[in-house]
Design an enzyme around this catalytic site. Sequence first.
Site, mmCIF file in Angstrom:
data_model
loop_
_atom_site.group_PDB
_atom_site.id
_atom_site.type_symbol
_atom_site.label_atom_id
_atom_site.label_comp_id
_atom_site.label_asym_id
_atom_site.label_seq_id
_atom_site.Cartn_x
_atom_site.Cartn_y
_atom_site.Cartn_z
ATOM 1 N N CYS A 2 -4.535 -3.004 14.289
ATOM 2 C CA CYS A 2 -4.920 -3.197 15.678
ATOM 3 C C CYS A 2 -6.001 -2.211 16.068
ATOM 4 O O CYS A 2 -6.496 -1.436 15.255
ATOM 5 C CB CYS A 2 -3.716 -2.987 16.605
ATOM 6 N N LEU A 48 -4.278 -7.444 15.495
ATOM 7 C CA LEU A 48 -4.583 -8.308 14.359
ATOM 8 C C LEU A 48 -3.254 -8.529 13.652
ATOM 9 O O LEU A 48 -2.710 -7.621 13.027
ATOM 10 C CB LEU A 48 -5.596 -7.640 13.419
ATOM 11 N N SER A 49 -2.698 -9.718 13.767
ATOM 12 C CA SER A 49 -1.332 -9.980 13.294
ATOM 13 C C SER A 49 -1.295 -10.069 11.773
ATOM 14 O O SER A 49 -1.938 -10.936 11.178
ATOM 15 C CB SER A 49 -0.806 -11.282 13.903
ATOM 16 N N ILE A 50 -0.527 -9.165 11.153
ATOM 17 C CA ILE A 50 -0.412 -9.118 9.701
ATOM 18 C C ILE A 50 1.052 -9.229 9.261
ATOM 19 O O ILE A 50 1.377 -9.945 8.328
ATOM 20 C CB ILE A 50 -1.011 -7.801 9.145
ATOM 21 N N ASN A 72 -1.952 1.363 15.328
ATOM 22 C CA ASN A 72 -3.019 0.786 14.514
ATOM 23 C C ASN A 72 -2.771 1.198 13.074
ATOM 24 O O ASN A 72 -2.733 2.388 12.764
ATOM 25 C CB ASN A 72 -4.385 1.311 14.980
ATOM 26 N N GLU A 74 -0.753 0.267 9.043
ATOM 27 C CA GLU A 74 0.372 -0.358 8.338
ATOM 28 C C GLU A 74 1.265 0.742 7.778
ATOM 29 O O GLU A 74 0.770 1.735 7.231
ATOM 30 C CB GLU A 74 -0.119 -1.240 7.175
ATOM 31 N N SER A 368 -9.000 -2.421 -1.702
ATOM 32 C CA SER A 368 -10.246 -1.860 -2.207
ATOM 33 C C SER A 368 -9.976 -0.518 -2.889
ATOM 34 O O SER A 368 -8.884 0.051 -2.756
ATOM 35 C CB SER A 368 -11.248 -1.700 -1.057
#
Length: 622
Positions: A2, A48-50, A72, A74, A368
């Site tokens: 987010c 931002l839905s994860i 914001n 994970e 990454s």
Amino acid sequence: MCGIAGILGTKEKTSDTIQHMVDIITHRGPDDQGILVENTFAFGMRRLSIIDLGGGKQPISNEDGTVTVVFNGEIYNHQELRPNLEKSGHIFKTHSDTEGLVHLYEDHGPAMLNMLRGMFGFAIYDQKKSELFIARDYFGIKPIYYRIDNGKFMSFGSEIKSLLEDTSYKPEVNDAAVYNYLAFQYNPLEETMFKGIFRLLPGHYMVVNLNDGSFKIEKYWQYQFTVDSNNNSKQNEEKSFSEKISKTIEDSVAHHMISDVPVGAFLSGGIDSAIIVTLVQELRKKAGAGSVSTFTIGFDKVSEHGEAKVVADKLGTDHHEITIEADEYFKELPKIAWHFDEPVADPSAVALYFLSREARKKVKVVLSGEGSDELFGGYNIYREPFALKVVAWMPKFLQKSLIRPLTRLPFSFFGKNYLTRTLIDIRDRYIGNAFIFKPTEQDKIWKKAGKPERILLTSSYDQVATEPDSRKMQFIDINYWLPGDILAKADKMTMAHSLELRVPFLDIEVAKLSETIPDRLKYKNGMTKYILRKAFEGVLPQETSERKKLGFPTPIRHWLREQPNAVMKIIRENKYLNDTMDMKYIEQLATEHIQNMADHSRKIYILLMFALWYDVFIKTKA
């Protein structure tokens, strides 16, 4: 993933401003928004839905509504943390990782931070204490900025542009940040390019008193080497470290794949991304899933398409190649400057912007390889201290009497630069992976009265005073180059397209292991990252495993010669550069570069990105 923001003040002021603060960062979270307005402050987020797509709406509070979070990032170990929290009596309303932060804070306070495995920037509102607890992850993968006015905390956000939505603040350029930016190609200071706006440093948290705006900042974590790099070789240590590294990184990748949306990966021609993609593909195969989508970018003059394709073909990934030309590159630069908040003059950052744009069409999350070079010793310059030892062992009086006179000869000869560097202390010759304008050049270009102070990395070097020079270089890069350049561009360029980027090499468990690796296993047989390569020997294609560190190739030096007027027009017309810097010297750099007398592309690019930033954020607000 987010974007978050918050502001102190009356309800009348904050209720309107907080909406603008979250609206301006919609690109970080286009799926949803949430706002909480209290008597003395307000905070909010764009989502931002994860994970837990339907139930993870923020802000999220505890059972009685006295502790509330906006988050914001994970938390990859949230599923492991949850059972103990439930045993202690906490009731979960969602399956999201966000909710666990609330209950961890209730039970452990700031000590919760060392229990987290993930990337994060979050703010927790403690209603009973009338406090705001704000924290940033170990390495600074996720950003947190805050504004101070007359010593009082005013606002915070994932991006500076949110803080600029407060109409009581008038943006003003921070000369000291600009001056140091010339050397580093990013701003290495705690205060940003905007006076009064700061970054919360990696591994730090702050506690804000919501009644009077007072605050304190504390460090909760610091990367530190835990073994003597000069120990004699131990039997079977190479095999032991190889096994530990492969197991730990595989576990990290598995945790970083936790998602309720499609996950892809960036793939270059180097070993780092090849390791990540290989492990992702193996894990997907075990789970019965299809091929992972991989993405590589190149330019009309240089690319890593061929090298990346070797790995993609071997693994059978769903591979996508993107090619960018000069016109499109330069056309997007003003928009990129806006997304960056502060100028970062790394040409590869723009490549990441275009790569993210294409990847977002297929996936919502990418893995990454950032962080591998810093933790495992991947930069060629880290080997320099071993080469310099040939002369460094000599007594000081011999260095002065034999070596120094040679370095002062008025003509060049093979090895002169090598000899010169042997006489310069590591603190003076190394400020990080980029060193663009040298001190004499900074002074030459800066014409404004009251020259700012040059940042000295003394305190950082002091923390590793007993370590070998190679480790000192690593430590500087972990604390400056990594958050200031590598992770800044990774966050800003991916989130510009609502794409979440995850970096398994910067997992805290991988970091703890890397702290124990001696230099003799990092640099061996003329290789960097020797033990990392050894850990995945036979898994990767041989040409990939043995490939030297090249950096991300961009043809910026060629393009600046092909389109000099378009670039120089922006620089020549910039008010700040004209008022502050020696334009004749700048014109000289441009002429020498255009006529192929010297490669000044990085210096010109630094000025270009600053000029674009100034025009976007300062000129438009004047």
